[in-house]
Write a protein that holds these residues in place. Sequence first.
Motif, PDB file in Angstrom:
ATOM      1  N   MET A  32      38.886  39.307  44.396  1.00 40.26           N
ATOM      2  CA  MET A  32      39.651  39.313  45.648  1.00 40.26           C
ATOM      3  C   MET A  32      38.750  39.056  46.854  1.00 40.26           C
ATOM      4  O   MET A  32      39.152  38.396  47.805  1.00 40.26           O
ATOM      5  N   ALA A  33      37.525  39.605  46.799  1.00 43.41           N
ATOM      6  CA  ALA A  33      36.592  39.468  47.925  1.00 43.41           C
ATOM      7  C   ALA A  33      35.783  38.179  47.877  1.00 43.41           C
ATOM      8  O   ALA A  33      34.988  37.919  48.772  1.00 43.41           O
ATOM      9  N   ARG A  34      35.985  37.388  46.825  1.00 43.90           N
ATOM     10  CA  ARG A  34      35.235  36.134  46.642  1.00 43.90           C
ATOM     11  C   ARG A  34      33.733  36.385  46.679  1.00 43.90           C
ATOM     12  O   ARG A  34      32.969  35.678  47.339  1.00 43.90           O
ATOM     13  N   SER A  52      45.304  31.392  45.204  1.00 38.41           N
ATOM     14  CA  SER A  52      44.107  32.203  45.434  1.00 38.41           C
ATOM     15  C   SER A  52      43.930  33.161  44.263  1.00 38.41           C
ATOM     16  O   SER A  52      44.836  33.348  43.446  1.00 38.41           O
ATOM     17  N   TRP A  53      42.756  33.801  44.242  1.00 43.93           N
ATOM     18  CA  TRP A  53      42.438  34.738  43.163  1.00 43.93           C
ATOM     19  C   TRP A  53      42.838  36.170  43.502  1.00 43.93           C
ATOM     20  O   TRP A  53      42.506  37.101  42.773  1.00 43.93           O
ATOM     21  N   VAL A  54      43.563  36.362  44.608  1.00 44.63           N
ATOM     22  CA  VAL A  54      43.930  37.715  45.014  1.00 44.63           C
ATOM     23  C   VAL A  54      44.862  38.374  43.998  1.00 44.63           C
ATOM     24  O   VAL A  54      44.605  39.494  43.539  1.00 44.63           O
ATOM     25  N   GLY A  57      43.134  39.167  40.793  1.00 46.50           N
ATOM     26  CA  GLY A  57      42.235  40.303  41.020  1.00 46.50           C
ATOM     27  C   GLY A  57      42.978  41.620  41.023  1.00 46.50           C
ATOM     28  O   GLY A  57      42.538  42.601  40.417  1.00 46.50           O
ATOM     29  N   ILE A  58      44.141  41.647  41.688  1.00 41.14           N
ATOM     30  CA  ILE A  58      44.956  42.857  41.712  1.00 41.14           C
ATOM     31  C   ILE A  58      45.446  43.200  40.307  1.00 41.14           C
ATOM     32  O   ILE A  58      45.437  44.369  39.898  1.00 41.14           O
TER      33      ILE A  58
END
Length: 135
Positions: A32-34, A52-54, A57-58
């Motif tokens: 999430m924070a890259r 996105s990878w958010v 990640g969650i």
Amino acid sequence: MTTARTRATMRLLAAFESLLAASAVYGGISLMARAPGFEMPVEWLAPLGLTSWVLPGIALVLVVGGSLAVASVFAWRIDFRAPIAALAACAVLTGWLAIQFGVIGVRAPVQWVTVALLVVLLGLALLARRRLGST
């Protein structure tokens, strides 16, 4: 003697599950924070309709890390539900890997490390189930 072995097996299972849960949480937050080393091409997410990878990640933090954390709590308490919780966590981790292999393919060595960890977790869960069944 059997009770001591059962306790040792359950503690090992709990420690392993706790380590995997912590790794999943760390990996999810890093996605999430890259964070450096965790930045992956967004094109890999196109088949899922994500940009996105958010969300992955969650999902890694909550679904994978959460299920492993719950399983580790049962194992730390030497609860009779611990092997079942561990097997359920294995199923969740297998689903996570299936999504990775289906969307990304085999592109990262960490996927094979995760497969190896899944095999170890499955082995420990089956061993704990067997030990609890013999007490």
